[in-house]
Motif scaffolding. Structure first.
Motif, mmCIF file in Angstrom:
data_model
loop_
_atom_site.group_PDB
_atom_site.id
_atom_site.type_symbol
_atom_site.label_atom_id
_atom_site.label_comp_id
_atom_site.label_asym_id
_atom_site.label_seq_id
_atom_site.Cartn_x
_atom_site.Cartn_y
_atom_site.Cartn_z
ATOM 1 N N HIS A 68 -7.059 -3.773 12.931
ATOM 2 C CA HIS A 68 -5.631 -3.517 12.801
ATOM 3 C C HIS A 68 -4.790 -4.802 12.782
ATOM 4 C CE1 HIS A 68 -6.548 0.684 13.336
ATOM 5 N NE2 HIS A 68 -7.166 0.410 14.492
ATOM 6 N N THR A 69 -5.349 -5.854 12.212
ATOM 7 C CA THR A 69 -4.586 -7.073 11.947
ATOM 8 C C THR A 69 -4.608 -7.332 10.437
ATOM 9 O OG1 THR A 69 -6.536 -8.474 12.309
ATOM 10 C CG2 THR A 69 -5.102 -8.050 14.211
ATOM 11 N N ALA A 70 -3.805 -8.330 9.976
ATOM 12 C CA ALA A 70 -3.604 -8.567 8.530
ATOM 13 C C ALA A 70 -3.195 -7.257 7.848
ATOM 14 C CB ALA A 70 -4.859 -9.156 7.892
ATOM 15 N N ILE A 71 -2.207 -6.611 8.439
ATOM 16 C CA ILE A 71 -1.829 -5.264 7.999
ATOM 17 C C ILE A 71 -1.270 -5.276 6.579
ATOM 18 C CG2 ILE A 71 -0.250 -3.349 8.476
ATOM 19 C CD1 ILE A 71 -0.478 -4.112 11.455
ATOM 20 N N ILE A 72 -0.356 -6.198 6.296
ATOM 21 C CA ILE A 72 0.299 -6.203 4.978
ATOM 22 C C ILE A 72 -0.696 -6.463 3.848
ATOM 23 C CG2 ILE A 72 1.966 -7.471 3.566
ATOM 24 C CD1 ILE A 72 3.763 -7.647 6.013
ATOM 25 N N PRO A 73 -1.566 -7.488 3.924
ATOM 26 C CA PRO A 73 -2.541 -7.661 2.836
ATOM 27 C C PRO A 73 -3.449 -6.455 2.634
ATOM 28 C CG PRO A 73 -2.423 -9.637 4.201
ATOM 29 C CD PRO A 73 -1.648 -8.564 4.914
ATOM 30 N N LYS A 74 -3.853 -5.809 3.757
ATOM 31 C CA LYS A 74 -4.761 -4.662 3.631
ATOM 32 C C LYS A 74 -4.071 -3.428 3.065
ATOM 33 C CE LYS A 74 -7.889 -5.947 7.423
ATOM 34 N NZ LYS A 74 -8.405 -5.579 8.755
ATOM 35 N N LYS A 75 -2.777 -3.277 3.377
ATOM 36 C CA LYS A 75 -2.051 -2.076 2.952
ATOM 37 C C LYS A 75 -1.138 -2.347 1.759
ATOM 38 C CE LYS A 75 -3.814 0.130 6.456
ATOM 39 N NZ LYS A 75 -4.871 1.148 6.249
ATOM 40 N N LYS A 76 -1.490 -3.352 0.952
ATOM 41 C CA LYS A 76 -0.634 -3.750 -0.165
ATOM 42 C C LYS A 76 -0.353 -2.594 -1.119
ATOM 43 C CE LYS A 76 -2.654 -6.275 -3.228
ATOM 44 N NZ LYS A 76 -2.683 -5.430 -4.465
ATOM 45 N N ASP A 77 -1.374 -1.854 -1.494
ATOM 46 C CA ASP A 77 -1.168 -0.762 -2.451
ATOM 47 C C ASP A 77 -0.304 0.344 -1.848
ATOM 48 O OD1 ASP A 77 -2.720 -2.197 -4.150
ATOM 49 O OD2 ASP A 77 -4.514 -0.934 -3.946
ATOM 50 N N ARG A 78 -0.495 0.649 -0.560
ATOM 51 C CA ARG A 78 0.332 1.670 0.079
ATOM 52 C C ARG A 78 1.787 1.203 0.147
ATOM 53 N NH1 ARG A 78 -1.217 3.624 6.020
ATOM 54 N NH2 ARG A 78 -3.105 4.279 4.901
#
Length: 406
Positions: A68-78
């Motif tokens: 649950h870190t680097a949230i923005i890069p991981k959830k870019k498509d969402r």
């Protein structure tokens, strides 16, 4: 701001270490130093916690793949889909656009823009518009553009039935007597042409006379008589509006007009002549010469701030702007049209616009998305770290005081 927040955290660590050492070295000051030590200890905890939270939004803290870190890069498509849906739901709905457009006076704003001037009455719009026109005319292939314009004109002329049009035009000219100045001009032209070519006409008459007339010299007298008769006839027709010859010419023109309107054979001849003219290479060469002169002239006039073209366009724009500013009914009509157009575009292309936003963000790499979001809100996030440090310290002092009080 990131450096400021980090330096504050380092400062709290230094205060914590220094106060801890001082409490052992100076027991008399231990109660007071205890408050300072509690403040620094809690401030470090608050600062570290907020550093972890802020960093976890954009990257892995210390490079460690903590869940649950680097949230923005991981959830870019969402994030891209959410942004697009937010834009669609709150900005690109017909009701929202219509409500916004009702509060806008598009026509008055356009009128104000067109009437405002700068640089010695040179319209703001003209400054770029004239140069744009010149650049477009220069960038396009002159020959290809000229041929396209010619092809367009030729295709339109080919669709027009020319004979009935000419017949109606001729009838109207004769009915109003507007053909008479043209007829007078033709008579003058015939007289001047005959005068300029008088020797050639005499030579034609002499060449057709027999040898007896040439031997007796009567051929010269005949040619002079013929020329004098023609001159006299032209002069009489020119000065006498009621001359019988004029009546015969009018009757012939009326007959020609009727034939052009009703005679299929005459109409076919005119159409054939029109088509032959349109297909004639000489006409294409003539048009290309005319087009090139027009193009060069338009470029020069568009770039000349003192040209009549610029003055006419500026005057026309100012008139349009004044009309838009001073006519409420015109404003209402234009504003209604603008509102309906905007609502229609929103209804028709709203989904495509939001899809474009979503697909564009999805095509960005994770680093680009992270950098853009962090550059937009990163300063405020660093303030969270600073506030967390200070708030943590205050909480530490409060808990230390409660502990010693009870």
């Amino acid at each position: 701001m990131r450096r400021t927040a980090t330096l504050m955290l380092v400062l709290m660590a230094g205060v914590f270490a220094a106060s801890h050492v001082a409490m052992g070295a100076y027991p008399a000051w231990a109660p007071a130093l205890g408050y300072l030590n509690a403040f620094a200890e809690a401030a470090m905890v608050g600062g570290l916690a907020d550093w972890f939270a802020v960093t976890a939004l954009f990257r892995h803290p210390l490079g460690l793949p903590i869940p649950h870190t680097a949230i923005i890069p991981k959830k870019k498509d969402r994030i891209a889909d959410t942004m697009a849906q937010f834009l669609r739901a709150n900005f690109l709905t017909p009701s929202v656009v219509a409500r916004r457009m009702r509060r806008m006076n598009v026509a008055a704003s356009a009128g104000d823009f067109l009437t405002k001037t700068e640089d010695g009455e040179r319209s703001r719009l003209m400054g770029g518009g004239a140069e744009l026109l010149a650049e477009v005319l220069e960038s396009l292939d002159p020959e290809r553009l000229g041929m396209r314009v010619r092809s367009g004109l030729a295709s339109q002329l080919a669709k027009v039935e020319l004979a009935p049009l000419l017949g109606g035009l001729l009838e109207n000219l004769i009915a109003d007597g507007r053909h008479r100045p043209l007829l007078d001009g033709l008579i003058r032209w015939a007289g001047l042409t005959l005068e300029d070519n008088e020797e050639a006409v005499r030579e034609i008459i002499r060449s057709r006379a027999n040898s007896v007339l040439r031997w007796t010299g009567l051929d010269s007298r005949i040619s002079s008589s013929v020329l004098d008769g023609v001159y006299r006839l032209l002069a009489e027709v020119l000065v006498d509006p009621e001359h019988p010859m004029r009546g015969k010419i009018d009757a012939s023109l009326i007959k020609l007009a009727q034939q052009l309107k009703t005679d299929p054979a005459m109409q076919a001849k005119v159409e054939a002549a029109k088509n032959d003219l349109l297909e004639n290479p000489a006409l294409a060469d003539w048009w290309m010469g005319v087009w090139e002169r027009m193009r060069v002239s338009l470029i020069a006039r568009a770039r000349d701030p003192e040209s009549a073209l610029g003055d006419e366009l500026r005057g026309a724009l100012r008139e349009v702007g004044s009309a838009l500013q001073g006519d409420p009914r015109l404003q209402a009509q234009i504003n209604r049209f603008a509102r309906r157009t905007a609502v229609g575009l929103t209804s028709r292309y709203g989904e495509q616009i939001t899809a474009l936003v979503s697909e564009t963000v999805k095509r960005w790499d994770a680093g680009t998305v992270t950098d853009r979001i962090e550059s937009a809100v990163g300063r405020d996030l660093q303030f969270i770290r600073i506030n967390g440090t200070l708030v943590g310290g205050l909480v530490g002092i409060t808990l230390h005081a409660i502990t010693h009080a009870f």
